[in-house]
Write a protein that holds these residues in place. Structure first.
Motif, mmCIF file in Angstrom:
data_model
loop_
_atom_site.group_PDB
_atom_site.id
_atom_site.type_symbol
_atom_site.label_atom_id
_atom_site.label_comp_id
_atom_site.label_asym_id
_atom_site.label_seq_id
_atom_site.Cartn_x
_atom_site.Cartn_y
_atom_site.Cartn_z
ATOM 1 N N ALA A 61 38.186 40.366 43.939
ATOM 2 C CA ALA A 61 37.927 41.318 42.848
ATOM 3 C C ALA A 61 38.935 41.236 41.708
ATOM 4 N N LEU A 62 39.669 40.147 41.615
ATOM 5 C CA LEU A 62 40.568 39.961 40.479
ATOM 6 C C LEU A 62 39.818 39.259 39.353
ATOM 7 N N ALA A 63 40.193 39.576 38.129
ATOM 8 C CA ALA A 63 39.461 39.104 36.957
ATOM 9 C C ALA A 63 40.181 37.938 36.285
ATOM 10 N N PRO A 64 39.472 37.158 35.463
ATOM 11 C CA PRO A 64 40.156 36.104 34.703
ATOM 12 C C PRO A 64 41.332 36.624 33.891
ATOM 13 N N ASP A 65 41.230 37.860 33.387
ATOM 14 C CA ASP A 65 42.345 38.448 32.641
ATOM 15 C C ASP A 65 43.624 38.453 33.462
ATOM 16 N N ASP A 66 43.494 38.608 34.774
ATOM 17 C CA ASP A 66 44.672 38.679 35.632
ATOM 18 C C ASP A 66 45.443 37.367 35.663
ATOM 19 N N TYR A 67 44.755 36.272 35.385
ATOM 20 C CA TYR A 67 45.380 34.954 35.460
ATOM 21 C C TYR A 67 45.631 34.358 34.082
ATOM 22 N N LEU A 88 30.973 46.894 39.867
ATOM 23 C CA LEU A 88 31.145 47.540 41.165
ATOM 24 C C LEU A 88 30.301 46.848 42.235
ATOM 25 N N SER A 89 29.124 46.412 41.864
ATOM 26 C CA SER A 89 28.275 45.696 42.811
ATOM 27 C C SER A 89 28.896 44.361 43.200
ATOM 28 N N ALA A 90 29.484 43.675 42.216
ATOM 29 C CA ALA A 90 30.134 42.398 42.509
ATOM 30 C C ALA A 90 31.317 42.595 43.451
ATOM 31 N N ILE A 91 32.075 43.670 43.233
ATOM 32 C CA ILE A 91 33.212 43.950 44.109
ATOM 33 C C ILE A 91 32.728 44.272 45.516
ATOM 34 N N ALA A 92 31.703 45.117 45.600
ATOM 35 C CA ALA A 92 31.154 45.466 46.913
ATOM 36 C C ALA A 92 30.634 44.234 47.631
ATOM 37 N N ARG A 93 29.984 43.340 46.897
ATOM 38 C CA ARG A 93 29.470 42.115 47.500
ATOM 39 C C ARG A 93 30.603 41.263 48.051
ATOM 40 N N GLY A 104 40.323 33.463 47.390
ATOM 41 C CA GLY A 104 39.851 32.299 46.645
ATOM 42 C C GLY A 104 40.238 30.988 47.304
ATOM 43 N N ALA A 105 41.287 31.019 48.145
ATOM 44 C CA ALA A 105 41.686 29.817 48.876
ATOM 45 C C ALA A 105 40.597 29.395 49.856
ATOM 46 N N LEU A 106 39.925 30.378 50.469
ATOM 47 C CA LEU A 106 38.826 30.035 51.373
ATOM 48 C C LEU A 106 37.695 29.363 50.604
ATOM 49 N N THR A 107 37.446 29.828 49.390
ATOM 50 C CA THR A 107 36.418 29.207 48.554
ATOM 51 C C THR A 107 36.801 27.773 48.212
ATOM 52 N N ALA A 108 38.080 27.557 47.910
ATOM 53 C CA ALA A 108 38.545 26.196 47.625
ATOM 54 C C ALA A 108 38.345 25.288 48.834
ATOM 55 N N PRO A 120 43.354 22.170 30.075
ATOM 56 C CA PRO A 120 42.400 23.268 30.283
ATOM 57 C C PRO A 120 42.302 23.685 31.744
ATOM 58 N N THR A 121 42.091 24.978 31.942
ATOM 59 C CA THR A 121 41.862 25.549 33.272
ATOM 60 C C THR A 121 40.720 26.540 33.158
ATOM 61 N N ARG A 122 39.738 26.405 34.020
ATOM 62 C CA ARG A 122 38.637 27.360 34.046
ATOM 63 C C ARG A 122 38.855 28.322 35.213
ATOM 64 N N VAL A 123 38.669 29.605 34.930
ATOM 65 C CA VAL A 123 38.863 30.643 35.945
ATOM 66 C C VAL A 123 37.513 31.288 36.251
ATOM 67 N N LEU A 124 37.175 31.361 37.525
ATOM 68 C CA LEU A 124 35.915 31.991 37.910
ATOM 69 C C LEU A 124 35.956 33.482 37.581
ATOM 70 N N ASP A 125 34.907 33.960 36.940
ATOM 71 C CA ASP A 125 34.774 35.389 36.667
ATOM 72 C C ASP A 125 34.169 36.043 37.903
ATOM 73 N N THR A 126 35.014 36.580 38.754
ATOM 74 C CA THR A 126 34.545 37.130 40.029
ATOM 75 C C THR A 126 33.759 38.415 39.868
ATOM 76 N N LEU A 127 33.821 39.038 38.696
ATOM 77 C CA LEU A 127 33.047 40.256 38.466
ATOM 78 C C LEU A 127 31.634 39.927 37.978
#
Length: 250
Positions: free
Chosen positions: A9-15, A156-161, A62-66, A25-32
């Motif tokens: 539930a962390l956002a691209p803004d956090d990184y 909120l739905s994305a976080i719950a998911r 996110g490490a598990l996703t990697a 360049p670095t692309r950050v997944l928008d988890t929301l």
């Protein structure tokens, strides 16, 4: 291309501060928008990463996703860097929520998200709780930005998911590690934060050994990519330039 897969539930803004310190360049997944616990085949197009070779940086869950990504498409992964990864052989706190009424949680989120004021309140509280679990009390995001990112039904739905998906993703990653003949090949590096314990989590040390990864332990909290982006950037660049080595501390 360098790809950063955030924590729960962390956002691209956090990184953003970390990304600014990294070369190229670095692309950050928008988890929301696309939960970090989604299937890899949903995450790749969201990042424009269906083709080519990619360096994957995974923080926390996110490490598990990697790891899932690297096992699924080893020929398209040039390097993997895990920043204080979730241990796929343990049951992290979010799995408790995943085991008690995921459908009910989704329904509650939908109800809150239908009303702007409750949605904003839920988003603020959720964000505060998320950071508080790692001992962070000062949020670098403004209240208005928190409302914009977290105070909607979709967010909120994305976080719950993400919360309800964690148990399945932990089991999936564990099975990949247990059933595969070995790590599929790309160079892999692990950074373990000591947190309040004063030493690295033994589970992360074992994970690094299982993967044949080089390991660096640092005196920092779990959210160090957010709270100390300069250290995180230095470690990523070092990994890219030859490896971290089996050092304790930085």
């Amino acid at each position: 291309m360098r790809i950063l897969l955030p924590g729960l539930a962390l956002a691209p803004d956090d990184y953003a501060a970390l990304v600014r310190l990294l070369p190229g360049p670095t692309r950050v997944l928008d988890t929301l928008a696309v939960p970090v616990t989604s299937a890899i085949e949903r995450i790749r197009p969201a990042l424009g990463a269906q083709r080519g070779h990619h360096e994957l940086i995974g923080h926390s869950i996110g490490a598990l996703t990697a790891l899932r990504w690297a096992f699924a498409h080893p020929g398209q992964v040039s390097r993997v860097i895990l920043l204080d990864p979730t241990d796929p052989r343990s049951d992290p706190v979010p799995t408790l929520l995943g085991g008690i009424g995921g459908t009910a949680l989704q329904g509650l989120v939908g109800t809150l998200g239908a009303l702007p004021a409750p949605a904003r309140t839920a988003g603020r509280r959720g964000r505060r709780a998320l950071l508080g679990m790692s001992g962070v009390t000062d949020d670098h995001l403004s209240p208005a930005r928190i409302d914009e990112l977290y105070g909607t039904r979709a967010a909120l739905s994305a976080i719950a998911r993400q919360i309800t998906d964690v148990p399945a993703r932990v089991r999936e990653t564990r099975a990949l590690l247990d059933c595969s003949p070995g790590w599929p090949g790309p160079p892999i590096h692990v950074v373990a934060a000591t947190g309040d314990a004063g030493s690295a989590d033994p589970a992360i040390v074992r994970l690094a050994a299982t993967l044949g990864a080089d390991l660096r332990t640092i005196d920092a909290g779990h959210l160090f990519p957010l709270t100390d982006p300069s250290t995180a950037a230095a470690l990523i660049v070092q990994a890219e330039n030859g490896g971290l080595g089996h050092h304790q501390g930085i």
